[in-house]
Design an enzyme around this catalytic site. Sequence first.
Site, PDB file in Angstrom:
ATOM      1  N   ALA A   1      78.465  32.067  87.883  1.00  0.00           N
ATOM      2  CA  ALA A   1      79.785  31.494  87.605  1.00  0.00           C
ATOM      3  C   ALA A   1      79.935  31.415  86.096  1.00  0.00           C
ATOM      4  O   ALA A   1      79.144  30.763  85.414  1.00  0.00           O
ATOM      5  CB  ALA A   1      79.913  30.109  88.228  1.00  0.00           C
TER       6      ALA A   1
ATOM      7  N   CYS B   1      73.438  21.301  87.261  1.00  0.00           N
ATOM      8  CA  CYS B   1      72.110  21.879  87.482  1.00  0.00           C
ATOM      9  C   CYS B   1      71.035  20.799  87.582  1.00  0.00           C
ATOM     10  O   CYS B   1      69.843  21.073  87.439  1.00  0.00           O
ATOM     11  CB  CYS B   1      71.754  22.889  86.403  1.00  0.00           C
ATOM     12  SG  CYS B   1      73.011  24.165  86.185  1.00  0.00           S
TER      13      CYS B   1
END
Length: 199
Positions: A174, A190
Site C-alpha cells: 500500500a 505495523c
Amino acid sequence: MEKICRVRHLGLIPYQQAWDYQNEIAEQVAAGQRTDTLLLLEHPHTYTIGRRGRSENLLWSQKTLAERGVTVHWVDRGGDITYHGPGQIVGYPILQLAPIGWNNDRIPQADFVGYIRKLEDVLIGTLAKFRLEGLRIKGKTGVWVKDLQDNRLMKIASIGVKVDSRGVSRHGFALNINPDMEYWQGINPCGFSQVRMTS
C-alpha cells in the site's frame, strides 16, 4: 523464458470483495489456468490486522470506527495492523513464486524475504520517478522517506504478504499518495506506536 504478468485496475473496491477475488485468482494461478496477475486498486476506509497483529494496536473504539465508516478485517498476511483508504494505491501481486520442479516443500526463507525486498525495490523505483528518495530501515519491512524539515524517517509504503503452500503470493503493498492521514491515528501502524506515516 520471460514471464507475463497481467495487470487489472479495479478502482475503489471493498476489502472483502478484493480478498475473495485474490483467492479466486490464486487458485487459478496455482492450477496453471491463469498467468500471474497484479491487482491495483483502492479500498474504502479499512484496517487490516495480520497474523502477528494484536488487538491493542487498534486504538479507536467500535463507536468511533462506526462513525468514521471503518471496517476491520483479521487477515492471513504477515505483519500487524495497517490502514487502507481512498488516496492510497494498493497492489496485490498474485504470483507463482515457487521455482520450476518445486515439490511442495517449504519455500526457502531467503526466497520469501527476497520477494519482499523486490516489492520494496519496485516501490523505491516508483518513488524515484517522482523525484522522491525511498529508503529501507534495517529490520523493518516497507519503504520510508526523509522529512525535509527534521530529517526524520517517515513511512510512505507498507508491505504485508502471504505465500501459500503451493508457492502463490497474495496481499502485497500500500503506497500512500493522498489519503486522509487522520485515519492513521486510529492504529499503531505495523504495531509500532512511534511510526510516523506520510504520503
